[in-house]
Motif scaffolding. Structure first.
Motif, PDB file in Angstrom:
ATOM      1  N   GLY A  14       0.782  -1.227   0.000  1.00 21.95           N
ATOM      2  CA  GLY A  14       0.000   0.000   0.000  1.00 21.95           C
ATOM      3  C   GLY A  14       0.812   1.274   0.000  1.00 21.95           C
ATOM      4  N   VAL A  15       0.075   2.412  -0.057  1.00 17.91           N
ATOM      5  CA  VAL A  15       0.655   3.742  -0.170  1.00 17.91           C
ATOM      6  C   VAL A  15       0.079   4.637   0.912  1.00 17.91           C
ATOM      7  N   HIS A  16       0.981   5.343   1.607  1.00 15.22           N
ATOM      8  CA  HIS A  16       0.530   6.269   2.645  1.00 15.22           C
ATOM      9  C   HIS A  16       0.215   7.644   2.072  1.00 15.22           C
ATOM     10  N   ASN A  17       1.089   8.149   1.232  1.00 12.80           N
ATOM     11  CA  ASN A  17       0.977   9.503   0.702  1.00 12.80           C
ATOM     12  C   ASN A  17       1.276   9.481  -0.790  1.00 12.80           C
TER      13      ASN A  17
ATOM     14  N   ARG B 215       2.681  13.802 -16.858  1.00 17.69           N
ATOM     15  CA  ARG B 215       2.098  13.580 -15.536  1.00 17.69           C
ATOM     16  C   ARG B 215       2.731  12.376 -14.840  1.00 17.69           C
ATOM     17  N   TYR B 216       3.017  12.583 -13.547  1.00 16.62           N
ATOM     18  CA  TYR B 216       3.580  11.520 -12.717  1.00 16.62           C
ATOM     19  C   TYR B 216       2.847  11.479 -11.387  1.00 16.62           C
ATOM     20  N   VAL B 217       3.076  10.386 -10.663  1.00 13.28           N
ATOM     21  CA  VAL B 217       2.608  10.247  -9.283  1.00 13.28           C
ATOM     22  C   VAL B 217       3.813   9.850  -8.441  1.00 13.28           C
ATOM     23  N   ALA B 218       4.017  10.575  -7.336  1.00 11.54           N
ATOM     24  CA  ALA B 218       5.041  10.205  -6.362  1.00 11.54           C
ATOM     25  C   ALA B 218       4.331   9.542  -5.196  1.00 11.54           C
ATOM     26  N   ALA B 219       4.536   8.248  -5.022  1.00 11.03           N
ATOM     27  CA  ALA B 219       3.812   7.453  -4.034  1.00 11.03           C
ATOM     28  C   ALA B 219       4.755   6.998  -2.933  1.00 11.03           C
ATOM     29  N   SER B 220       4.504   7.487  -1.698  1.00 12.49           N
ATOM     30  CA  SER B 220       5.362   7.140  -0.561  1.00 12.49           C
ATOM     31  C   SER B 220       4.707   6.051   0.276  1.00 12.49           C
ATOM     32  N   THR B 221       5.485   5.039   0.600  1.00 13.99           N
ATOM     33  CA  THR B 221       4.979   3.948   1.417  1.00 13.99           C
ATOM     34  C   THR B 221       5.175   4.275   2.900  1.00 13.99           C
TER      35      THR B 221
ATOM     36  N   LEU C 292      -0.763   3.476 -14.507  1.00 16.96           N
ATOM     37  CA  LEU C 292       0.498   3.964 -13.956  1.00 16.96           C
ATOM     38  C   LEU C 292       1.614   2.956 -14.219  1.00 16.96           C
ATOM     39  N   ARG C 293       2.786   3.491 -14.574  1.00 12.11           N
ATOM     40  CA  ARG C 293       3.963   2.653 -14.817  1.00 12.11           C
ATOM     41  C   ARG C 293       5.119   3.172 -13.978  1.00 12.11           C
ATOM     42  N   GLU C 294       5.701   2.295 -13.163  1.00 13.38           N
ATOM     43  CA  GLU C 294       6.824   2.704 -12.321  1.00 13.38           C
ATOM     44  C   GLU C 294       8.034   3.059 -13.174  1.00 13.38           C
ATOM     45  N   VAL C 295       8.677   4.200 -12.810  1.00  8.73           N
ATOM     46  CA  VAL C 295       9.875   4.608 -13.541  1.00  8.73           C
ATOM     47  C   VAL C 295      11.115   4.653 -12.657  1.00  8.73           C
ATOM     48  N   SER C 296      10.950   4.856 -11.333  1.00  6.07           N
ATOM     49  CA  SER C 296      12.117   4.884 -10.456  1.00  6.07           C
ATOM     50  C   SER C 296      11.666   4.878  -9.001  1.00  6.07           C
ATOM     51  N   ARG C 297      12.660   4.747  -8.095  1.00  8.41           N
ATOM     52  CA  ARG C 297      12.402   4.790  -6.656  1.00  8.41           C
ATOM     53  C   ARG C 297      13.417   5.722  -6.007  1.00  8.41           C
ATOM     54  N   VAL C 298      12.926   6.544  -5.044  1.00  8.82           N
ATOM     55  CA  VAL C 298      13.795   7.526  -4.386  1.00  8.82           C
ATOM     56  C   VAL C 298      13.516   7.497  -2.888  1.00  8.82           C
ATOM     57  N   ALA C 299      14.334   8.253  -2.129  1.00  9.09           N
ATOM     58  CA  ALA C 299      14.128   8.369  -0.689  1.00  9.09           C
ATOM     59  C   ALA C 299      12.917   9.239  -0.403  1.00  9.09           C
ATOM     60  N   GLY C 300      12.265   8.974   0.721  1.00  8.28           N
ATOM     61  CA  GLY C 300      11.072   9.710   1.131  1.00  8.28           C
ATOM     62  C   GLY C 300      10.114   8.729   1.757  1.00  8.28           C
ATOM     63  N   MET C 301      10.076   8.682   3.091  1.00 11.50           N
ATOM     64  CA  MET C 301       9.465   7.558   3.783  1.00 11.50           C
ATOM     65  C   MET C 301       8.020   7.766   4.214  1.00 11.50           C
ATOM     66  N   HIS C 302       7.479   8.976   4.083  1.00  8.68           N
ATOM     67  CA  HIS C 302       6.142   9.190   4.630  1.00  8.68           C
ATOM     68  C   HIS C 302       5.352  10.168   3.762  1.00  8.68           C
ATOM     69  N   ASP C 303       5.523  11.473   3.981  1.00 11.81           N
ATOM     70  CA  ASP C 303       4.857  12.487   3.164  1.00 11.81           C
ATOM     71  C   ASP C 303       5.917  13.329   2.472  1.00 11.81           C
ATOM     72  N   THR C 304       5.931  13.325   1.144  1.00 13.82           N
ATOM     73  CA  THR C 304       6.916  14.076   0.374  1.00 13.82           C
ATOM     74  C   THR C 304       6.246  15.238  -0.354  1.00 13.82           C
ATOM     75  N   THR C 305       7.072  16.179  -0.829  1.00 15.43           N
ATOM     76  CA  THR C 305       6.581  17.320  -1.592  1.00 15.43           C
ATOM     77  C   THR C 305       7.523  17.555  -2.763  1.00 15.43           C
TER      78      THR C 305
END
Length: 472
Positions: free
Chosen positions: A210-213, A223-229, A248-261
Motif C-alpha cells: 500500500g501507499v501512505h501519501n 504527468r507523474y505520481v510520487a507514491a510514498s509507502t 500507472l507505470r513505475e519509472v524509479s524509486r527515491v528516498a522519502g518515507m512518509h509524506d513528500t513534496t
C-alpha cells in the motif's frame, strides 16, 4: 458575527479555555485591504498558552470553542449527497483544484468525497467515489485513504490506499484488493469513476503493502505520481494512456518515507522531491524522473525529520526555506525550518512548537502537529486535537523566531461521531491548506470540512512571486 463572538466568549470563561475575540475591521480575504509592509505581531490579547487544556473530555465539542484572529466561513459534514447507508465521518485529507475540494475518507464505505467550494460560505457536497460500495454484497470492503491528490485541472485524482480489503478476488484483472493507487476520473464531478488501480508493494516498509501519501505532479509536461509507502520509500510512476483508460507505470524509486513534496527550486531550477529518511532530510533531483539524482542527505542534532517535508512557495528575503515536521503520540513536538537556498548545503534556520504547556496525556496524537501548508510566508498547521494554527515566518528574523498569529478549534457536534483512527476527538484536524482563494481549508476527522479565514494582517509576502508545490 458579533453575537456569536460574545456567546463564545462567555462559553470560554465558563470552561476555562483561553482565546480571544477577532479584531474588528481586520483584513483578510473578506476584510478591508491593509498595508502589506505592516509589522505583523502576535496578538497581545490572545492567550495562546491557555488555548487548550490537557485533562478534559476530548469528545465534548462544547469544550473546544476557543479561537483567535480566525473566523469560520463555511462547513460541510459531507452528508448532503451521500448514498443511503453512508456513515458520516472518517474524513482525512483534502486536495484543492479551482472550485473543487477532494476529500479522502477512512473506513468502510466511501473513499472520496467531492465538494463544490465555489461559494466558500456554503460548500456543497456533490458526490462520492466508492472503492467498495458499502451496500454491494459482492464488492463491500474497507480501505484506508490517508491522502488524496488532484492534478491541477481537477479532472483526475490520485487516491492512495494504505490497506484495501474487498470481496473481489486478488489477481483477477485490475481489482483493487491490497493497497495501492486508485486513479479516479473526476471530469464529471457528480459521477466519478475508477480508471485503474495499481497495487504497490515495498517489502522494506513498515506496512509493505500500500501507499501512505501520493502526490500528483507534472515534470516537463508529463504527468507523474510520487507514491510514498509507510516508513519506506517513494515510488515515481508515469501516467500513461488516454482519458478513461489511464494507468500507472513505475519509472524509479527515491528516498522519502512518509509524506513528500515536489517543487521546481526557485533558484536552481531543479525539480526536487523533498522527503525524510532515517531521521534526516533528503533532497532528490527528479528533473528526469527515470534517472533521479540525490542532491543532499542532511542530518543535524537539532533536526526533527520523519513525517513531512514542505518547501516554501515564495522566497523570504531572497532566501528559500523548507519545513521538516514530525508527529508524536503523547505530546506536542517542534518542527524544524531549514535554509535550502543552496539545496546542496541546507542550514538549520528555526523551529516552532505549540505554545500551550500540555502533555497530551490520554490518547493517540493528542496534541501533535500533522499536515501543514507553507504559503506566502505563513505556515498553516492541521494540529490534530489542538485545531488549526497560523504562524508567521515572512522574514529571516521570523524564520529564526516564528510568530504565532492565530488558531481555531473546529467544534461542530455532529449527531454521529464514528469510529476513526483518532477515536471521537473533536477537534481532530488532519490537514490545513490555504487555497488560492485566500481561505484556509481544514479537514477534521470526525466533523468534516471547514473553511476558515485568518482575520489579522495579511502576509507582507502576499504579492510575492509564487513557486508552486504539488500541494497546490
Amino acid at each position: 458575527m458579533m453575537m456569536l463572538r460574545v456567546a463564545l466568549a462567555v462559553g470560554l470563561v465558563l470552561v476555562f479555555l483561553g482565546g480571544c475575540l477577532s479584531d474588528e475591521g481586520a483584513g483578510g480575504p473578506s476584510g478591508n485591504p491593509l498595508p502589506m509592509d505592516a509589522d505583523v505581531q502576535s496578538p497581545s490579547d490572545c492567550d495562546f498558552a491557555g488555548a487548550i487544556v490537557d485533562q478534559h473530555n476530548h469528545a465534548d465539542a462544547s469544550l473546544h470553542q476557543a479561537f483567535c484572529d480566525m473566523d469560520l466561513v463555511g462547513h460541510t459534514f459531507m452528508d448532503e449527497a451521500a448514498e443511503l447507508g453512508t456513515l458520516g465521518g472518517g474524513f482525512i485529507d483534502a486536495s484543492l483544484a479551482g472550485d473543487w475540494a477532494f476529500v479522502s475518507n477512512w473506513g468502510p464505505g466511501r473513499s472520496l468525497s467531492i465538494v463544490d467550494i465555489s461559494n466558500p460560505s456554503a460548500p456543497r457536497h456533490v458526490s462520492d467515489f466508492w472503492a467498495y460500495p458499502l451496500l454491494d454484497a459482492t464488492q463491500a470492503g474497507v480501505a484506508t485513504h490517508w491522502d488524496v491528490s488532484s492534478f491541477s485541472d481537477g479532472n483526475l485524482v490520485v487516491l492512495p490506499s494504505q490497506v484495501s480489503a474487498g470481496l473481489d478476488q486478488v489477481g483477477e484483472g485490475n481489482e483493487p484488493s491490497g493497497g495501492g493507487l486508485f486513479l479516479v476520473n473526476t471530469e464529471d464531478k457528480e459521477s466519478p469513476y475508477l480508471e485503474s488501480f495499481t497495487p504497490i508493494l515495498d517489502q522494506d516498509a513498515l506496512v509493505p503493502v500500500g501507499v501512505h501519501n501520493a502526490n500528483a505532479l507534472e515534470v516537463n509536461g508529463t504527468r507523474y505520481v510520487a507514491a510514498s509507502t509507510a516508513n519506506g520509500i517513494t515510488i515515481l510512476l508515469e501516467v500513461e494512456g488516454e482519458s478513461g483508460h489511464r494507468t500507472l507505470r513505475e519509472v524509479s524509486r527515491v528516498a522519502g518515507m512518509h509524506d513528500t513534496t515536489v517543487q521546481i527550486h526557485p533558484i536552481t531550477g531543479q525539480t526536487i522531491i523533498y522527503g525524510a529518511e532515517g531521521g534526516g532530510v533528503v533532497l532528490t533531483d527528479i528533473s528526469d524522473p527515470a534517472n533521479p539524482q540525490v542532491i543532499v542527505e542532511y542530518q543535524d542534532e537539532q533536526l526533527v525529520a520523519y513525517h513531512q517535508v514542505v518547501p516554501s512557495d515564495v522566497l523570504i528575503d531572497g532566501r528559500h526555506y523548507t519545513i521538516s515536521a514530525t508527529e508524536t503520540q503523547d505530546a506536542p513536538i517542534k518542527f524544524s525550518i531549514l535554509d535550502t537556498t543552496d539545496p546542496t548545503a541546507p542550514e538549520y534556520a528555526g523551529e516552532w512548537i505549540l505554545p500551550a504547556p500540555v502533555t497530551g496525556a490520554g490518547g493517540l496524537y493528542r496534541f501533535s502537529p500533522h499536515n501543514l501548508d507553507f504559503d506566502h510566508g505563513r505556515i498553516y498547521i492541521g494540529h490534530y486535537h489542538a485545531g488549526v494554527w497560523v504562524i508567521d515566518v515572512s522574514s529571516t528574523e521570523r524564520v529564526a523566531h516564528p510568530v504565532t498569529l492565530g488558531f481555531y478549534q473546529p467544534h461542530r457536534q455532529e449527531a454521529f461521531v464514528p469510529r476513526t483512527p483518532l477515536g471521537a476527538d473533536v477537534p481532530a484536524v488532519w490537514a490545513a491548506i490555504r487555497h488560492t482563494d485566500g481561505h484556509i481549508y481544514a479537514v477534521d476527522v470526525n466533523t468534516g470540512l471547514y473553511v476558515l479565514d485568518y482575520t489579522g494582517l495579511p502576509s507582507p509576502l502576499e504579492s510575492a512571486t509564487v513557486y508552486p508545490t504539488n500541494l497546490h
